[in-house]
Design a protein around this motif. Structure first.
Motif, short mmCIF file in Angstrom:
data_model
loop_
_atom_site.label_atom_id
_atom_site.label_comp_id
_atom_site.label_asym_id
_atom_site.label_seq_id
_atom_site.Cartn_x
_atom_site.Cartn_y
_atom_site.Cartn_z
N ALA A 254 -14.30 -2.70 -8.72
CA ALA A 254 -14.13 -2.90 -10.16
C ALA A 254 -12.83 -2.31 -10.66
N GLY A 255 -12.47 -1.17 -10.09
CA GLY A 255 -11.25 -0.52 -10.56
C GLY A 255 -10.06 -0.83 -9.69
N ALA A 256 -10.03 -1.93 -8.98
CA ALA A 256 -8.91 -2.24 -8.10
C ALA A 256 -7.66 -2.48 -8.91
N THR A 257 -6.55 -2.06 -8.36
CA THR A 257 -5.28 -2.18 -9.08
C THR A 257 -4.36 -3.23 -8.48
N GLY A 258 -4.85 -4.00 -7.55
CA GLY A 258 -4.00 -4.99 -6.93
C GLY A 258 -3.73 -6.17 -7.85
N ALA A 259 -2.78 -6.97 -7.49
CA ALA A 259 -2.43 -8.14 -8.29
C ALA A 259 -3.56 -9.17 -8.22
N PRO A 260 -3.61 -10.01 -9.19
CA PRO A 260 -4.71 -11.00 -9.18
C PRO A 260 -4.70 -11.86 -7.94
N GLY A 261 -3.57 -12.14 -7.39
CA GLY A 261 -3.53 -12.97 -6.20
C GLY A 261 -3.61 -12.18 -4.90
N SER A 262 -3.90 -10.88 -4.97
CA SER A 262 -3.95 -10.06 -3.75
C SER A 262 -5.17 -10.41 -2.93
N SER A 263 -4.95 -10.46 -1.64
CA SER A 263 -6.05 -10.79 -0.74
C SER A 263 -6.68 -9.55 -0.10
N GLY A 264 -6.24 -8.35 -0.49
CA GLY A 264 -6.79 -7.12 0.09
C GLY A 264 -8.12 -6.75 -0.51
N ASN A 265 -8.78 -5.80 0.15
CA ASN A 265 -10.08 -5.34 -0.35
C ASN A 265 -10.07 -3.86 -0.68
N ALA A 266 -8.89 -3.22 -0.74
CA ALA A 266 -8.80 -1.81 -1.08
C ALA A 266 -8.65 -1.64 -2.57
N LEU A 267 -8.96 -0.45 -3.06
CA LEU A 267 -8.83 -0.17 -4.48
C LEU A 267 -7.39 -0.09 -4.90
N GLN A 268 -6.55 0.43 -4.01
CA GLN A 268 -5.15 0.59 -4.33
C GLN A 268 -4.31 0.10 -3.16
N ASN A 269 -3.02 -0.04 -3.42
CA ASN A 269 -2.10 -0.38 -2.34
C ASN A 269 -1.99 0.80 -1.38
N ALA A 270 -1.90 0.51 -0.11
CA ALA A 270 -1.81 1.58 0.88
C ALA A 270 -0.43 2.21 0.90
N ALA A 271 0.58 1.50 0.52
CA ALA A 271 1.94 2.02 0.57
C ALA A 271 2.13 3.09 -0.50
N PRO A 272 2.85 4.19 -0.16
CA PRO A 272 3.10 5.24 -1.16
C PRO A 272 4.09 4.76 -2.21
N SER A 273 4.18 5.53 -3.28
CA SER A 273 5.11 5.19 -4.35
C SER A 273 6.54 5.41 -3.89
N ALA A 274 7.45 4.92 -4.71
CA ALA A 274 8.86 4.98 -4.32
C ALA A 274 9.39 6.40 -4.22
N GLY A 275 8.92 7.28 -5.08
CA GLY A 275 9.45 8.65 -5.08
C GLY A 275 8.64 9.63 -4.25
N TYR A 276 7.62 9.14 -3.55
CA TYR A 276 6.75 10.06 -2.79
C TYR A 276 7.49 10.71 -1.61
N ALA A 277 8.30 9.91 -0.91
CA ALA A 277 9.04 10.46 0.22
C ALA A 277 10.01 11.55 -0.22
N GLY A 278 10.63 11.34 -1.42
CA GLY A 278 11.55 12.36 -1.92
C GLY A 278 10.82 13.65 -2.25
N ARG A 279 9.62 13.55 -2.80
CA ARG A 279 8.84 14.76 -3.12
C ARG A 279 8.49 15.53 -1.83
#
Length: 281
Positions: free
Chosen positions: A175-200
């Motif tokens: 119900a709380g999935a954040t993927g795009a409407p056309g996403s074919s995944g079944n996870a709640l969120q994208n597995a890839a980290p955010s753009a600034g996560y590696a810098g942190r």
């Protein structure tokens, strides 16, 4: 011519010989007669026995007194003095020899005691050292075993917790999935980290890097970090080593010192992160 004149003349002395023979025979007859009369004596014989009323002991035979022993020669005082001095000198030499032998035996016994004490001490020190080394080795082995068991237990707990969290997120529904409407995944969120996560993450790790090499080269170390859902570092591995092994080891030590990495902006921690580090970035 008469007949008397025709006989040979008588030998001179024949009459005297005949007379002597008659006298000798007469004497022999007298001697035989006297002998026969002495042996035929018929005078009566008498015998007597003497007895003593009290037994008597014969007196000892008188012996000649012993001859006196010759008087010993008187000693010479000078000879006696020399003999006494020689005896005293021999006595002193014997005492000196006895004292030297006693001292030699005491020194030998002392050396043997010291050698035995030194040997016992060395053996005791060797035994103590071996016991300490064994105890230290046993303790190190025990500590290593306990650390390994603790680490394995923590890793197992972390894996179980990660699996549990993952299962809980999936159970919550999509119900709380954040993927795009056309996403074919079944996870709640994208597995890839955010753009600034590696810098942190690098901002936390870089201050912990200790690297003193100052050269014109700028080696790159590519490292893979395995994380638990709460950010605990579970393991590190160099995927692509740099030309400088010291830089690679410095990066790994810094990651291990960090112990835990921050969460991403969405509160998640990716299970695996691959990052590259350079001395000058």
């Amino acid at each position: 011519m008469s007949t008397a004149t025709l006989r040979p003349p008588e030998a001179a002395g024949i009459g005297r010989g005949f007379s002597f023979a008659l006298v000798a025979h007469g004497l022999l007859v007298l001697a035989l007669s006297y002998g026969v009369s002495w042996r035929s004596d018929s005078s009566p014989a008498f015998e007597a026995e003497l007895w003593s009323s009290v037994p008597q002991v014969a007196a000892p035979r008188e012996e000649a007194p012993p001859e006196p022993e010759p008087e010993a020669p008187r000693p010479d005082p000078k000879a006696q003095q020399r003999a006494a001095e020689e005896e005293a000198a021999q006595q002193r030499e014997a005492e000196i020899a006895i004292a030297k032998e006693k001292k030699r035996k005491e020194e030998k016994a002392k050396q043997e005691r010291e050698a035995k004490a030194a040997k016992d001490k060395a053996e005791k020190e060797k035994a103590d050292k071996a016991a300490k080394e064994k105890a230290a080795k046993d303790k190190a082995a025990k500590d290593a075993k306990e650390a390994k068991e603790t680490k394995e237990t923590k890793e197992a707990d972390a894996r179980r917790e990660a699996m549990r969290q993952e299962q809980l997120r999936r159970i919550q529904g999509l119900a709380g999935a954040t993927g795009a409407p056309g996403s074919s995944g079944n996870a709640l969120q994208n597995a890839a980290p955010s753009a600034g996560y590696a810098g942190r993450i690098k901002a936390k790790i870089r201050p912990l890097i200790i690297y003193s090499e100052d050269s014109a080269a700028n080696p790159t170390a590519e490292v893979q970090v395995t994380l638990s859902p709460d950010g605990l570092i579970l393991g590190t591995k160099v995927l692509k080593a740099s030309p400088d092994a010291d830089w690679d080891r410095a990066v790994l030590r810094a990651i291990e010192k960090a112990e835990r990495l921050p969460r991403d902006v969405d509160g998640r921690v990716p299970p695996v992160i691959v990052m590259s580090f350079k001395p000058r970035e």
